[in-house]
Every structure is written in structure tokens, then in C-alpha cells.
Enzyme design. Structure first.
Site, PDB file in Angstrom:
ATOM      1  N   GLY A  26       7.047  -3.873   9.719  1.00 40.79           N
ATOM      2  CA  GLY A  26       7.561  -3.158  11.203  1.00 40.79           C
ATOM      3  C   GLY A  26       6.690  -4.049  12.242  1.00 40.79           C
ATOM      4  O   GLY A  26       7.210  -4.231  13.360  1.00 40.79           O
ATOM      5  N   ILE A  33       4.265  -0.192   4.609  1.00 42.45           N
ATOM      6  CA  ILE A  33       5.383  -1.034   5.410  1.00 42.45           C
ATOM      7  C   ILE A  33       5.052  -2.533   4.909  1.00 42.45           C
ATOM      8  O   ILE A  33       5.321  -3.423   5.432  1.00 42.45           O
ATOM      9  CB  ILE A  33       4.904  -0.905   6.840  1.00 42.45           C
ATOM     10  CG1 ILE A  33       3.490  -1.431   7.262  1.00 42.45           C
ATOM     11  CG2 ILE A  33       5.121   0.208   7.628  1.00 42.45           C
ATOM     12  CD1 ILE A  33       3.051  -1.616   8.605  1.00 42.45           C
ATOM     13  N   THR A  52       2.500  -3.561   3.081  1.00 42.30           N
ATOM     14  CA  THR A  52       1.014  -3.857   3.070  1.00 42.30           C
ATOM     15  C   THR A  52       0.410  -3.335   1.861  1.00 42.30           C
ATOM     16  O   THR A  52      -0.578  -4.003   1.697  1.00 42.30           O
ATOM     17  CB  THR A  52       0.543  -2.966   4.228  1.00 42.30           C
ATOM     18  OG1 THR A  52       1.142  -1.523   4.116  1.00 42.30           O
ATOM     19  CG2 THR A  52       0.902  -3.353   5.492  1.00 42.30           C
ATOM     20  N   GLY A  61      -4.323   2.562   8.362  1.00 42.18           N
ATOM     21  CA  GLY A  61      -3.556   2.867   7.164  1.00 42.18           C
ATOM     22  C   GLY A  61      -4.513   2.985   5.825  1.00 42.18           C
ATOM     23  O   GLY A  61      -4.631   4.060   5.373  1.00 42.18           O
ATOM     24  N   LYS A  74      -5.526  -8.852  -4.133  1.00 42.32           N
ATOM     25  CA  LYS A  74      -4.502  -9.190  -4.095  1.00 42.32           C
ATOM     26  C   LYS A  74      -3.696  -8.931  -2.947  1.00 42.32           C
ATOM     27  O   LYS A  74      -3.217  -9.784  -2.297  1.00 42.32           O
ATOM     28  CB  LYS A  74      -3.926  -9.008  -5.566  1.00 42.32           C
ATOM     29  CG  LYS A  74      -2.620  -9.884  -5.746  1.00 42.32           C
ATOM     30  CD  LYS A  74      -1.894  -9.592  -7.127  1.00 42.32           C
ATOM     31  CE  LYS A  74      -2.566 -10.468  -8.217  1.00 42.32           C
ATOM     32  NZ  LYS A  74      -1.694  -9.947  -9.431  1.00 42.32           N
ATOM     33  N   GLN A 127      -1.768  -9.580   2.886  1.00 41.60           N
ATOM     34  CA  GLN A 127      -2.104  -9.224   4.270  1.00 41.60           C
ATOM     35  C   GLN A 127      -2.577 -10.445   5.197  1.00 41.60           C
ATOM     36  O   GLN A 127      -2.137 -10.634   6.283  1.00 41.60           O
ATOM     37  CB  GLN A 127      -2.927  -8.066   4.288  1.00 41.60           C
ATOM     38  CG  GLN A 127      -2.342  -6.606   4.092  1.00 41.60           C
ATOM     39  CD  GLN A 127      -1.716  -6.111   5.136  1.00 41.60           C
ATOM     40  OE1 GLN A 127      -0.701  -6.537   5.825  1.00 41.60           O
ATOM     41  NE2 GLN A 127      -2.241  -4.917   5.731  1.00 41.60           N
ATOM     42  N   LYS A 163     -12.310  -0.696   5.866  1.00 43.66           N
ATOM     43  CA  LYS A 163     -12.145  -0.889   7.586  1.00 43.66           C
ATOM     44  C   LYS A 163     -10.369  -1.227   7.723  1.00 43.66           C
ATOM     45  O   LYS A 163     -10.195  -1.316   9.048  1.00 43.66           O
ATOM     46  CB  LYS A 163     -12.974  -1.947   7.939  1.00 43.66           C
ATOM     47  CG  LYS A 163     -14.365  -1.380   8.351  1.00 43.66           C
ATOM     48  CD  LYS A 163     -15.166  -2.591   9.151  1.00 43.66           C
ATOM     49  CE  LYS A 163     -16.505  -1.852   9.679  1.00 43.66           C
ATOM     50  NZ  LYS A 163     -17.460  -2.857  10.121  1.00 43.66           N
ATOM     51  N   GLU A 181      -4.489  -6.308  10.728  1.00 42.20           N
ATOM     52  CA  GLU A 181      -4.252  -7.091  12.063  1.00 42.20           C
ATOM     53  C   GLU A 181      -5.362  -8.113  12.285  1.00 42.20           C
ATOM     54  O   GLU A 181      -5.369  -8.973  13.121  1.00 42.20           O
ATOM     55  CB  GLU A 181      -4.230  -5.992  13.401  1.00 42.20           C
ATOM     56  CG  GLU A 181      -2.953  -5.200  13.374  1.00 42.20           C
ATOM     57  CD  GLU A 181      -2.970  -3.990  13.997  1.00 42.20           C
ATOM     58  OE1 GLU A 181      -4.011  -3.318  13.881  1.00 42.20           O
ATOM     59  OE2 GLU A 181      -1.969  -3.662  14.820  1.00 42.20           O
TER      60      GLU A 181
HETATM   61 MO1  MOS Z   1       0.730  -2.159  14.530  1.00 36.74          MO
HETATM   62  S1  MOS Z   1       1.072  -3.182  16.245  1.00 36.74           S
HETATM   63  O1  MOS Z   1      -0.190  -0.618  15.243  1.00 36.74           O
HETATM   64  O2  MOS Z   1       1.878  -1.782  13.695  1.00 36.74           O
END
Ligand code: MOS
Length: 716
Positions: A239, A469, A471, A512, A611, A616, A679, A683
Site C-alpha cells: 500500500g 500489507i 509487512t 501497526g 526476519k 521491512q 516502536k 518507515e
Molecule cells: Mo503509511 S504512508 O502511513 O502507509
């Protein structure tokens, strides 16, 4: 004392629990649900950038075999649209579509054809004739439009201290502008939905990141109660932020289903994903920095000019890191937006940091060079354990450790200190680095656990409306349940992505992992607590869940748990931190370059599964490298449409483009962040990668690259 879990509990590198389903094609993505009697919708896109539809001729399209409806603004259902001028884009935003004859951007949906087959719908969509009256003055270029810039309401100017005084106090100053292009998310799975409207109730199998917000969008747009909307988003093929929002194809499919009384499947094509599912906007970031000879920062100003649509506001918070990362007394963050005739931009992986860090960490490298200071030491000199922008202490901040360990692992001390000083044949070899940080939010989350006793074994099912997604949510939630119930992970089933399950914040903003796992933990703990209470068993007594169920004479038991950020969380700034190091080889004649090595050190709290976490991070690092190597959406200068229209011309890195990637996580549990110390890392990986690579290219060539992507012709 956990007995069974050495191999599958929290922190172990187990394979993805849903891996087999995915590689065998059994995992059901949105349009793979066997919905009976479904029909297919194909969107029609505007071919002008701004103006009005003056006539629509659907007669040819309607004659095509299998065509059931052609819906345009003339016959579309009236939906609830925006109540205010330029409302802010949010994840539960409405997405009005086909509500007027106005065209605001190239590619806007101006109609939809519904047919018995996908091919019939596609064919007929091309036969719909639309005449437009073009507005002579669309806005799609920065040059000439700057005077239209305004200050977004949600991102007011921020100032601490006084920038002019800070700059006057400096021994060295810098004033440079860094630009980043329009980029697109392009998750591998296309945006898609099967929606069915039955007796006033909607069921939508949709590829969405946040189930609850899709419920809100649909119920608000169609003015039906939330309880009458069900979303199923069991598997999501990526996503990157674009599926945070309930985009117009979802609304169109629901509308078409309501009109036709049949389930409607609508897939956004890869080409349409350039114009109909969000994008990262073009940013111009002006950085002003002042520093003393010893490296102490005296001033830091970060001004971002970008664009939004002409009907809705989105501002990427590019100055976020510049506000909190360094110990600088005088700090200013400003945002300006130009309303332009493009779709509304939206969050794309690390919105704010991914682009903001390119400006900040490039400028920091430039300043280190002016000061003749080691860029690692320059960052360390300006470290702070207090977030000056929020006036709160950090819950934990191991940035210095990330920098030192990364430097050591990479061999930073052996670097070519002067640009163009290390060569091998035709290659100019450069080293670069950057510091990274990413907000680590955590949000209210609920989960349900169902315990079943069979032949002395406890089987657990966790249910939450969380999404995976790509992840690893399924896996780390299963590991959490295994850990807190003290059963092997093979005895845990995780069911996600259904709005019938307890509400979570969904997958976004790197919240998440922390939210989901703590939610699942709370459900398991609540089950154990209640089973103990029922039998007056001391809460600290060690007793297996199987024994507990037996003592309760139960072979099935359900419990729910909820978590939310604590007071301690609210009193702190909770961020993850990282350091990037990279080695780039540039061909001195052609400007072609190779990324040879990347070292990334992250401090991101408890790592649930090394892993999936590694996956990620290499994904994030690769996406960061993509910002430098190739990613850009080009605007046609005369018409304002995008001329990059497929993955053949919108380039993303492939394996051959990538380096050896070394990812290290510092052992850490941030108990202020949340009880499990997690945490999130979705990103962190992309953040500051572009600056690290651009700084390496400077070190190799002596050329400062302030405009992404850095394509070879810019280097010769
Ligand atoms: Mo992220 S840009 O909050 O999927």
C-alpha cells in the site's frame, strides 16, 4: 517462565505464518473472493486537466454486448460531498466522485462502465464520447504559480528562538534548496474492490490499509449507518500509504452495485494508478543552517513549498525531522502550498521524513564539509535527549549508538575524506552517511482471543480488523499470542482484515506492529486473568492455559482486550532512530553509478521477528535508493498530464541496482512507548537513505546533487 517458546515466540525469526498461503496462491486478495453473480466496472478518465464536461454520448458504449450501465455525473447517485472549502485529506475522508460536470485534473474519473465481463467493460469504456470545455488557465507548473502559494491551516508556521539572530551568530552558514519529484506508490497489488449492496447494506472486499476508516468513508459518503458496512481486507499486496484512503473506485463500485443490484468488481489499472490513487507531490525545500566552528548548530530553518489539489488539502510534513532531531536553539519550520490541477497528493511511506530527510541530511553534510568536520561527529555534537520541538523528553533515543556502531561496521574511519580522492580504474569511489528518525506512534487497539482445548492442547485464534500489507502482521501477532499464552505458534491462528473483528488503527504510520501486538497481548492476558479469577487462582500462580481451561471446565473461551497509549507515552516524544552509511561508485565518464554497500543501524524498540523486520528494512532501503536512482513522475509541460504511465517508464530499483545491504538492530525495549517495548519500522528504513547516497555521490565526484532523482546525466 516460558517453556515452549524458544523457537516461535516474540523475537524469533520464524517464517511468515501465511507464507505458504501466499506462495501457493491460496491467500485471497480483494478480487479473489468467489462472489457470485459479480459484474465488472471500468473507470473512464478525463482527458483534460481543467474545465467542464459539456456533453456525454454513451449510445455506442451501451450497444456493446454485456454492458449493463454507463454511469456519469448525469445519472450518478447524489452523494454527500465536502461541507467546507479545501477540507484536509484524512484517512477516513470522503471521496466524492461523479458529482458534477467539473474537471479538476487529468485522469479524474468522469464515468464508469459496468458490464458482464472485464473485457466488455474495458472496450465499452473507450466508446463513451465526452466533450469538454477546457479552462484556458490550468495550474500544473511551479514556475509562474508560486504567487498562489498559501499557508495550510493544519501546518502553521513554527518558530523557536530567532532565525536571523541564530544565523548572525554562526561562523558558517548555508542556504540551499533541495527538490524532490512527484512519486507514485505502485504497490504490486493494484487497488481493487468487489462491492455489493444488498438491502441497504454494503459488503466490500477491498484492498485497504485501515478497515475502520473505510467503514467511516463509505457510511459517511452514502449516509448509511456504520453497522451496515462490512469491509474485508484479508490480504493486501502493499500500500505504501496509497491504501490508507478509501479511494473513488471503492465508492464507484458501491454506487454501481446499488444501482444494478449486483456485486461490482472494480480494479484500478496500473496506468490509472498514476491519476486515481494518490501520489507524493513535488517538494522544494529551502534549508538555512548556521553553525559555530566547533560544530554547534545556531540556526535551522526548513521551508517547504509543495502543491495540493484545487479542492482538498494535503501537506506532507517535510519539516518534521528538522524540528526534533538536533539541539538547535533557533528553529523555523514553514509550509506553503500551491493549489494545482492534479489529484490530491497523499501520504507515501514516511510522509515527511522520506523527503524532509533528503533536505536536512544533505544540508547537514554540506555544513559538515564547510566546517571540515567529520559528518558523524557533527551529528553527535548536536545530539539532544529532549525533543525541543515538542518540549518533551524522548522515550528513548539511541542515535549516537546507531551512528557509532554503523561507522564501525561500515569502516567509516577509512573513508576517502576529500571528494574524488579514491579511484579504481574509471570508478570514483565515495562514502556517505546520514542520520534518521521516524515518529513511532501507537494507538488504541482491540483484539479478541478464542481459546479451544483439544486433546490437552490449547488452540488459539486471534481476531482483529488489523491488516497485513505485506509487512508480517499475521506473523508477529501469532508470535505474540504464542508468547503470552505459552503455546507453540503452530497452535495459533490469526484472522485479520474483517470489520466484524475488534477495531484497530490499521496499518499505517509505522504504528501497526506496536498497536497490533499489544492489542493481541491484552486479549491473551485478559483471558488468563479472567480464567484465574473465576477459579480464585492467584494472579501470579504459574499455570498453563490448558490447565486453566480444565479447572474452569471449559473447552472454549473467548476474551477481548484493549490497549491505548499511556500517560507516560503522552509525556514523551516517541521516535525510532537510525543511521545510514553507503558506498557508491560513479563512472567518471558516463555518470552511471552503482550502489556498492549500504549499512543501516536501527534503534526501533523490541524487534518482534528479525526476519520480517529485515524484510521491512531492505524494502525501505530499496525504496529510499529508488528516490535517488530513478523514481519520478514527469508532468507533460503543455497539457499537465503525467507522461510516465507504466512501470516501463516509472522506474523502481531491481535487485541488480541494489547493493549488499547490512541491517543491524540495536537491542532495545522501549517500555515508555508501550508495554511490549515495540516502536515499528515500516518507515524508518526509507528515511534518510537518499541523503546518505547523495552525500556518497558528492564524496565520489565533488558534485552536490540537490535534485532527485540523481540520473547519470546530472553527473557529467
Ligand atoms: Mo503509511 S504512508 O502511513 O502507509
Amino acid at each position: 517462565m516460558k517453556k515452549t517458546l524458544k523457537e516461535s515466540g516474540v523475537g524469533t525469526p520464524i517464517n511468515r505464518v501465511e507464507g505458504k498461503l501466499k506462495v501457493t496462491g491460496m491467500a485471497k486478495y480483494a478480487t479473489e473472493f468467489p462472489v457470485k453473480n459479480k459484474v465488472y466496472a471500468q473507470g473512464i478518465n478525463s482527458t483534460i486537466t481543467k474545465g467542464e464536461i459539456i456533453s456525454v454520448d454513451t449510445s455506442e458504449a451501451e450497444k456493446v454486448e454485456g454492458v449493463l450501465a454507463v454511469i456519469t455525473h448525469k445519472n450518478a447517485e447524489k452523494l454527500k460531498t465536502f461541507e467546507e472549502e479545501m477540507p484536509e485529506l484524512s484517512t477516513p475522508s470522503k471521496a466524492p466522485v461523479l458529482q458534477s460536470s467539473k474537471v479538476y485534473y487529468y485522469g479524474q474519473y468522469v464515468g464508469v462502465v459496468v458490464a458482464e465481463t472485464f473485457e466488455q467493460a474495458q472496450y465499452a469504456a473507450r466508446l463513451v464520447k465526452i466533450e469538454y470545455k477546457k479552462d484556458p488557465d490550468p495550474t500544473f507548473q511551479f514556475d509562474g504559480s508560486r504567487s498562489k502559494a498559501y499557508t495550510p491551516e493544519a501546518q502553521e508556521d513554527y518558530l523557536r528562538g530567532n532565525i536571523a539572530e541564530g544565523l548572525a551568530d554562526a561562523d558558517e552558514t548555508l542556504d540551499e534548496t533541495y527538490t524532490t519529484p512527484i512519486e507514485h506508490h505502485h504497490p504490486m497489488e493494484l487497488h481493487a474492490v468487489i462491492a455489493s449492496w444488498e438491502n441497504g447494506k454494503v459488503t466490500a472486499y477491498a484492498s485497504q490499509q485501515i478497515v475502520e476508516d473505510s467503514i467511516i468513508s463509505i457510511s459517511d459518503t452514502f449516509q448509511i449507518p456504520k453497522k451496515d458496512v462490512r469491509i474485508i481486507s484479508a490480504y493486501v499486496g502493499g500500500g505504501f500509504g496509497s491504501k490508507l484512503y478509501t479511494e473513488r473506485h471503492v465508492i464507484l463500485a458501491v454506487m454501481a452495485s446499488k444501482m444494478l443490484g449486483r456485486p461490482v468488481q472494480m480494479t484500478v489499472t496500473r496506468q490509472q494508478m498514476f491519476t486515481n490513487t494518490g501520489m507524493r507531490q513535488h517538494n522544494e525545500q529551502r534549508m538555512k543552517i548556521g553553525a559555530k566552528k566547533d560544530g554547534a548548530l545556531t540556526a535551522l530553518s526548513h521551508e517547504t513549498l509543495s502543491h495540493t489539489s484545487t479542492f482538498q488539502e494535503y501537506q506532507e510534513p517535510c519539516g518534521m525531522m528538522s524540528k526534533m532531531l538536533y539541539n538547535v536553539p533557533n528553529n523555523q519550520i514553514k509550509y506553503r502550498l500551491i493549489p494545482m490541477n492534479f489529484q490530491t497528493p497523499c501520504a507515501m511511506r514516511a510522509p515527511g521524513e522520506a523527503t524532509g530527510s533528503f533536505a536536512l541530511e544533505s544540508a547537514m553534510d554540506e555544513m559538515a564539509w564547510k566546517l571540515k568536520m567529520d559528518p558523524v561527529e557533527f551529528r553527535i555534537k548536536n545530539d539532544t535527549q529532549v525533543d525541543l520541538g515538542a518540549d518533551k523528553p524522548f522515550s528513548s533515543r539511541l542515535l549516537i549508538e546507531c551512528l557509532r556502531i554503523g561507522a564501525d561496521r561500515f569502516g567509516w574511519d577509512d573513508r576517502p575524506k576529500e571528494p574524488r580522492s579514491r579511484q579504481k580504474g574509471n570508478w570514483l569511489i565515495g562514502y556517505g552517511m546520514s542520520a534518521a528518525s521516524r515518529n513511532a506512534p501507537y494507538q488504541e487497539t482491540a483484539a479478541k482471543v478464542i481459546l479451544e482445548l483439544e486433546d490437552e492442547k490449547v488452540f488459539a485464534t486471534i481476531q482483529m480488523d488489523a491488516t497485513d500489507i505485506g509487512t508480517g502482521s499475521y506473523t508477529i501477532i501469532a508470535q505474540t499470542a504464542a508468547e503470552y499464552l505459552d503455546i507453540p505458534v503452530e497452535q495459533v491462528t490469526v484472522e485479520l482484515g474483517d470489520s466484524n473483528f475488534p477495531i484497530t488503527p490499521g496499518s499505517g504510520g509505522s504504528w501497526g506492529a506496536a498497536s497490533y501486538c499489544n492489542g493481541a497481548r491484552a486479549a491473551c492476558e485478559s483471558a488468563i486473568t479472567k480464567l484465574k479469577e473465576n477459579r480464585n487462582i492467584d494472579k501470579d500462580e504459574e499455570i498453563s492455559v490448558a490447565e486453566l481451561l480444565k479447572k474452569n471446565q471449559l473447552n472454549r473461551y473467548e476474551a477481548e482486550g484493549t490497549v491505548a497509549p499511556s500517560e507516560e507515552f503522552e509525556k514523551h516524544s516517541v521516535f525510532s532512530f537510525g543511521a545510514n552509511f553507503s558506498e557508491v561508485w560513479v563512472d567518471k565518464d558516463t555518470g552511471m553509478y552503482r550502489i556498492k554497500r549500504m549499512v543501516n543501524v536501527g534503534s526501533a524498540g523490541k524487534i518482534m521477528n528479525p526476519k520480517t523486520a529485515y524484510g521491512q528494512m531492505i524494502g525501505g532501503l530499496t525504496m529510499g535508493a529508488g528516490m535517488v536512482l530513478a523514481e519520478q513522475t514527469k508532468v507533460e509541460p503543455n497539457f499537465g498530464n503525467f507522461i510516465t504511465r507504466s512501470l516501463a517508464d516509472y522506474h523502481v530499483p531491481v535487485n541488480l541496482d541494489m547493493a549488499n545491504i547490512d541491517v543491524i538492530f540495536l537491542p532495545e525495549e522501549d517500555k515508555i512507548a508501550n508495554k511490549m517495548g515495540i516502536k515499528g519500522i515500516g518507515e524508518l528504513g526509507i528515511t534518510s537513505v537518499a541523503a546518505s547516497l547523495a552525500n556518497a555521490i558528492f564524496n565520489a565526484t565533488g558534485k552536490r546533487m540537490r535534485d532527485l532523482p540523481i540520473t547519470p546525466e546530472k553527473l557529467i
